[in-house]
Motif scaffolding. Sequence first.
Motif, PDB file in Angstrom:
ATOM      1  N   ARG A  64       0.810  -1.221   0.000  1.00 54.37           N
ATOM      2  CA  ARG A  64       0.000   0.000   0.000  1.00 54.37           C
ATOM      3  C   ARG A  64       0.846   1.275   0.000  1.00 54.37           C
ATOM      4  N   ASP A  80      -3.649  -2.362  -3.419  1.00 54.41           N
ATOM      5  CA  ASP A  80      -4.634  -2.390  -2.342  1.00 54.41           C
ATOM      6  C   ASP A  80      -5.155  -3.820  -2.245  1.00 54.41           C
ATOM      7  N   ILE A  81      -4.563  -4.613  -1.362  1.00 49.90           N
ATOM      8  CA  ILE A  81      -4.880  -6.027  -1.269  1.00 49.90           C
ATOM      9  C   ILE A  81      -6.291  -6.272  -0.742  1.00 49.90           C
ATOM     10  N   ASP A  82      -6.946  -5.219  -0.225  1.00 47.22           N
ATOM     11  CA  ASP A  82      -8.294  -5.374   0.322  1.00 47.22           C
ATOM     12  C   ASP A  82      -9.387  -5.234  -0.736  1.00 47.22           C
ATOM     13  N   THR A 123      -8.977  -8.176   8.943  1.00 45.39           N
ATOM     14  CA  THR A 123      -7.979  -9.237   8.968  1.00 45.39           C
ATOM     15  C   THR A 123      -8.336 -10.345   7.995  1.00 45.39           C
ATOM     16  N   THR A 162     -10.211 -10.051   5.314  1.00 48.69           N
ATOM     17  CA  THR A 162     -10.089  -9.530   3.947  1.00 48.69           C
ATOM     18  C   THR A 162      -8.633  -9.509   3.490  1.00 48.69           C
ATOM     19  N   THR A 163      -7.749  -9.004   4.337  1.00 44.85           N
ATOM     20  CA  THR A 163      -6.337  -8.883   3.959  1.00 44.85           C
ATOM     21  C   THR A 163      -5.640 -10.237   3.923  1.00 44.85           C
ATOM     22  N   ASN A 164      -5.803 -11.022   4.969  1.00 46.51           N
ATOM     23  CA  ASN A 164      -4.999 -12.227   5.146  1.00 46.51           C
ATOM     24  C   ASN A 164      -5.526 -13.442   4.409  1.00 46.51           C
ATOM     25  N   GLY A 190      -7.342 -11.709   0.328  1.00 49.54           N
ATOM     26  CA  GLY A 190      -6.287 -11.097  -0.486  1.00 49.54           C
ATOM     27  C   GLY A 190      -5.467 -12.120  -1.243  1.00 49.54           C
TER      28      GLY A 190
END
Length: 252
Positions: free
Chosen positions: A37, A58-60, A106, A108-110, A113
């Motif tokens: 990001r 934007d990994i989300d 968490t 969403t990202t981990n 993503g």
Amino acid sequence: MKQSGNTILITGGGSGIGEALAHRLHDAGNTVIVAGRRRDALEAAIAGRANMHAMTLDIDSAEAIEAFAAAVIAAHPSVNVLINNAGIMRYEDLSARRDLSDAEATITTNLLGPIRLTNALVDHLKAQDDAAIVNVTSGLAFVPLVATATYSATKAAIHSYTISLRDALAGSVEVIELAPPAVQTDLTPGQRERAGYQPLDDFADEVMALFAQSPTPKEVLVENVKFLRNAEAESRFDATLAQLTAMVRVTR
């Protein structure tokens, strides 16, 4: 995994484990693309290094991931290794009703993503020679930390997903899991100086030695993480869970 001559994309490559591995992989003779990001952190990570490149991600966002994948393939058509490293870790209290925004972020990202980015790149990777996907999980995938329950759950989920992905891509893409122990990074406040956590450089050096093994292990496990990885097999899961929980209460 081939040791040199790759074009490697690593998410979360602007700091911590991602940056340390990006530098070592670059030193080994690979072209490395760091994604994340914060543009300033990415630029600092690649400073003075030819054949290192920075791309914001934007990994989300599902839409941003699709656009990013297309941009990576266009700019670096030889990309043949994906390292899903980006992640966040938040403390939480499960004992009472609470705002779930940290838990949802968490997940969403981990979890979403890496699943989304792998999906966006898998067809391209299958067409490349010596293709590999490395999913970074955690020792907490095997014994959860109660204070970071959602983080632990996402890493357990990626461990399971990696097993399925390895079978699905057998013969076309090598799939590797890298499960770090507690490492001195900025993943959580104060973690960089926390006693008992593995120094980042020591961890990265040990990982590179394991990557160099032939064949590369399906699970890349440094010595410090085996206490967690093997807890259930060694019939000490409950004791390890209690020990981990007590240790973190003291250090926090």
